[in-house]
Design a protein around this motif. Structure first.
Motif, short mmCIF file in Angstrom:
data_model
loop_
_atom_site.label_atom_id
_atom_site.label_comp_id
_atom_site.label_asym_id
_atom_site.label_seq_id
_atom_site.Cartn_x
_atom_site.Cartn_y
_atom_site.Cartn_z
N SER A 35 0.81 -1.22 0.00
CA SER A 35 0.00 0.00 0.00
C SER A 35 0.84 1.28 0.00
O SER A 35 1.76 1.42 0.81
CB SER A 35 -0.93 -0.01 1.21
N SER A 55 -3.23 -1.06 -2.60
CA SER A 55 -3.95 0.21 -2.79
C SER A 55 -3.00 1.39 -2.94
O SER A 55 -2.00 1.50 -2.22
CB SER A 55 -4.89 0.45 -1.62
N MET A 75 -7.34 -0.69 -4.41
CA MET A 75 -8.10 0.54 -4.62
C MET A 75 -7.20 1.68 -5.11
O MET A 75 -6.06 1.81 -4.72
CB MET A 75 -8.81 0.93 -3.33
#
Length: 189
Positions: A35, A55, A75
């Protein structure tokens, strides 16, 4: 950066400040945290990502060639910044909300049991792709090639037939209203 890493398993690693090799071939990444990290210029070939958080990572010039993602959080990814040569992924049980595949060639891509909410597919080639039991709430399809794409088990899509190529695409009758939303008509069951 190191050169090439082959057939290694990375399990439960925090890769936020990790210095990545130039390439990974036939590697597995299980429960890893990427991330907000930087995968700029890294080549992944025949790799598997399972239960990883990718993400908001930097994908500038990143290559994914025949890579599988399962149960990953992905995401806010700008896949359209990836290298396009031999780009090939499959997605199963992932969350790709707010990501972008703008203008990409994704024909024959499989998205299965995934959340694709507010994903931008504008200008993409998704011919022969499958959206199996996936949620497409707010996904954008504009000038997208959806020829022979399979939406028969997809939910919550909104696709304008006048602004996309839909020849031979498959849809389930219960979700066909997603093709007519712009006309603001009511369909009774």
């Amino acid at each position: 950066m190191e050169n090439q890493i082959e057939e290694q398993v990375f399990k439960s690693k925090n890769l936020l400040n990790y210095t990545f090799a130039n390439g990974y071939e036939s590697c597995q990444f299980i429960n890893c945290n990427f991330s907000t990290g930087n995968l700029k210029g890294v080549l992944f070939t025949d790799c598997e990502f399972e239960e990883c958080d990718l993400s908001n990572i930097n994908l500038d010039h990143t290559s994914f060639q025949n890579c599988n993602f399962k149960a990953c959080k992905m995401m806010g990814l700008l896949f359209n910044n990836c290298e396009t040569f031999a780009f090939s992924i499959s997605v199963n049980e992932c969350i790709l909300n707010h990501s972008s595949f703008f203008g990409m060639k994704l024909n024959k891509t499989v998205f299965k049991n995934s959340k694709l909410q507010e994903v931008d597919f504008s200008g993409a080639d998704l011919s022969h792709s499958k959206f199996l039991n996936s949620d497409l709430s707010g996904a954008v399809f504009q000038n997208t090639n959806l020829t022979k794409a399979d939406f028969s088990s997809a939910q919550n899509y909104n696709i304008d037939p006048e602004n996309n190529k839909l020849k031979g695409a498959k849809f389930h009758l219960s979700q066909v209203s997603g093709l007519l939303n712009k006309y603001q008509i009511k369909i009774e069951h």
